[in-house]
Design an enzyme around this catalytic site. Structure first.
Site, PDB file in Angstrom:
ATOM      1  N   HIS A   1      99.051 -55.258  -0.964  1.00  0.00           N
ATOM      2  CA  HIS A   1      99.036 -54.078  -1.834  1.00  0.00           C
ATOM      3  C   HIS A   1      98.450 -54.433  -3.207  1.00  0.00           C
ATOM      4  CE1 HIS A   1     100.352 -50.100  -3.027  1.00  0.00           C
ATOM      5  NE2 HIS A   1     100.948 -50.604  -4.092  1.00  0.00           N
TER       6      HIS A   1
ATOM      7  N   ASN B   1     107.433 -57.895   6.115  1.00  0.00           N
ATOM      8  CA  ASN B   1     106.984 -56.816   7.003  1.00  0.00           C
ATOM      9  C   ASN B   1     107.957 -55.643   6.994  1.00  0.00           C
ATOM     10  OD1 ASN B   1     104.685 -58.305   7.969  1.00  0.00           O
ATOM     11  ND2 ASN B   1     106.074 -59.499   9.252  1.00  0.00           N
TER      12      ASN B   1
ATOM     13  N   PHE C   1     102.096 -51.903 -10.034  1.00  0.00           N
ATOM     14  CA  PHE C   1     102.685 -51.821  -8.691  1.00  0.00           C
ATOM     15  C   PHE C   1     103.504 -50.546  -8.558  1.00  0.00           C
ATOM     16  CE2 PHE C   1     106.048 -52.562  -5.611  1.00  0.00           C
ATOM     17  CZ  PHE C   1     105.362 -53.100  -4.528  1.00  0.00           C
TER      18      PHE C   1
ATOM     19  N   ASP D   1     100.850 -59.381  -2.861  1.00  0.00           N
ATOM     20  CA  ASP D   1     100.785 -59.063  -1.439  1.00  0.00           C
ATOM     21  C   ASP D   1      99.496 -58.292  -1.198  1.00  0.00           C
ATOM     22  OD1 ASP D   1     101.293 -56.618  -2.589  1.00  0.00           O
ATOM     23  OD2 ASP D   1     103.270 -56.353  -1.681  1.00  0.00           O
TER      24      ASP D   1
ATOM     25  N   LYS E   1     104.950 -65.035  -1.914  1.00  0.00           N
ATOM     26  CA  LYS E   1     105.309 -63.772  -2.556  1.00  0.00           C
ATOM     27  C   LYS E   1     106.803 -63.679  -2.824  1.00  0.00           C
ATOM     28  CE  LYS E   1     106.536 -59.921  -1.012  1.00  0.00           C
ATOM     29  NZ  LYS E   1     106.782 -58.639  -0.323  1.00  0.00           N
TER      30      LYS E   1
END
Length: 481
Positions: free
Chosen positions: A410, A290, A458, A408, A389
């Site tokens: 994303h 987070n 990414f 994740d 992850k």
């Protein structure tokens, strides 16, 4: 005390007799003008220096810049298509690199502070001498958390020195034969990886892929023949950036298998995976829960400053070793980390360090390089604060698991948006089943280096790099005209 030298004045640098940056006593090198205060004819007054064995060592208190004297730097052959520092060191793989001047990145590898920069075909590097140990002891003092002895008769300082030496020796730099240069441990392992590329298809109907040839990184030393230290440093760089893997050939294979990757890769060349120290990688990624890159970088920096051994200070910026497991597991560390803004992650850091020391031993993390991806992933997930992850990030970026694909929300969005993937359709959260399905989808598409290809996409999706896409579109419009 200022000292006088006879030297010939040049525009950017001045040849003087000094000892530093790994050169033998009495070497004639160029002294950057940052260290020069006054010039009277051929007399140069140096701002500050240390005397080492009756030779003068310039005070390395500034970040090095290539334009101030390229003759002081070392370099290896490395085309920008094989490595782009601005992308690789700033995309969330490592959180300890700073851009200290335009195109110059400073960070810590294998217990030393480095500044890296690049030209079209070369990777340039500068290493800084560490502070003498007696000077280091006074810097942190009571600010550090006291750590208990780690073994019979062994203090924390001894452990720090032992681990620093082990980090420097991690790369095997023995000559392979007369005129053959050197072969690192990673280069040997990468040969096995390249054999996988030769035998596994890269996509549906693709047939067999071609092997990735080793990238040539010949040495260049300002004084001709490279010294033993040159060879060791260059081996460390090759290992850290995994330069034995030909990124150009991998890009070609991924582009044949994946039209979307081909489109993205035209802008985002040179994105490769670092081979980091497993301890640093693990505990850095425990901090990512987070969180976002800039905040993670600040947390890791504060962690190193408070618990890591000091290395040197440049432009008032201190550089430190990453803390040892013993330092992270010490009593009092958890409340200290909470004060530093780690929140609930503070407990995960200290508990994971203690669990490794008590149940596995200090060398356990590195031993995971020799097991399968699934075995390494399962072992890491037993640690507090390590989910799927984080485990995959550690496997990919420090444990030689090139097929590991960290997922994740994303990456899930990328899969659904750019690949019309129905993976996880109907799910509001990223379940374990969806996680593994996405990873398997990309491994089937990209092959044994799927984690590397994933990192290109990414990187291309990060907000900080969107200007590169705009610049590429302008170039395309100009070529059409």
């Amino acid at each position: 005390m200022a000292m006088l030298f006879s030297a010939m004045c040049l525009q950017f640098c001045n040849p003087v007799t000094v000892m530093g940056n790994g050169r033998p006593a009495g070497s004639v090198v160029a002294l950057p003008l940052e260290h020069v205060r006054e010039r009277e004819g051929t007399e140069i007054k140096v701002v500050s220096c240390r005397v080492v064995s009756q030779k003068v060592l310039p005070d390395m208190s500034r970040h090095a810049v290539l334009s101030a004297g390229a003759s002081l730097w070392r370099s290896i052959s490395c085309p920008s298509a094989e490595l782009r520092l601005d992308l690789v060191l700033n995309c969330g793989q490592s959180f300890r690199w700073r851009e200290t001047s335009e195109g110059h990145w400073t960070g810590v590898i294998a217990g030393r502070v480095w500044t890296l920069t690049q030209t079209q075909d070369r990777l340039w590097y500068w290493t800084y001498p560490s502070e003498p140990r007696e000077e280091r002891e006074t810097e942190t003092g009571a600010d550090r958390v006291k750590t208990e002895p780690t073994g019979e008769g062994e203090t924390q300082g001894v452990t720090n020195r032992r681990e620093e030496k082990r980090g420097a020796e991690r790369v095997n730099t023995e000559p392979t034969g007369e005129g053959e240069g050197i072969t690192s441990y990673t280069e040997k392992k990468r040969r096995r990886g390249r054999e996988l590329i030769k035998t596994e298809p890269m996509g549906e109907g693709e047939g067999e892929g071609e092997g990735a040839r080793e990238v040539k990184t010949e040495e260049v030393s300002p004084q001709g023949e490279g010294s033993e230290q040159d060879r060791k440093e260059q081996a460390i760089l090759r290992d850290y950036f995994q330069l034995s893997v030909s990124l150009g050939e991998l890009y070609e294979q991924w582009s044949r298998a994946d039209p979307h990757f081909k489109q993205v890769s035209e802008t985002f060349t040179g994105v490769r995976i670092l081979r980091q120290d497993p301890r640093e990688c693990l505990f850095s990624f425990i901090c990512t829960s987070n969180n976002h890159i800039s905040r993670i970088s600040g947390m890791v920096q504060r962690l190193c400053e408070r618990l890591g051994e000091p290395l040197c200070q440049l432009d008032q910026t201190p550089y430190h070793q990453f803390p040892t497991l013993q330092a992270l597991a010490a009593p009092g560390v958890e409340p200290l980390l909470r004060e530093l803004g780690f929140g609930y992650r503070a407990r995960f850091v200290t508990q994971s360090a203690r669990q490794i020391l008590e149940q596995q031993g200090p060398d356990w993390l590195e031993s995971l390089r020799d097991v399968t991806l699934e075995e390494a992933r399962l072992a890491l997930r037993k640690l507090p604060g390590v989910g799927a992850k984080v485990a995959d990030c550690v496997c990919l970026m420090s444990l030689d698991k090139a097929e590991s694909v960290p997922v994740d929300t994303h990456v899930w969005q990328i899969a659904r948006r750019d690949y019309a993937s129905q993976l996880g359709a109907g799910h509001k959260s990223l379940t374990d089943r969806v996680y593994h399905d996405i990873g398997d989808h990309f491994r089937k598409l990209w092959g044994p280096y799927a984690g590397w290809a994933h990192s290109v996409l990414f990187c291309a999706d990060l907000k900080k790099f969107q200007n590169l896409k705009a610049e590429e579109q302008v170039k395309k419009k100009g070529r059409k005209r």
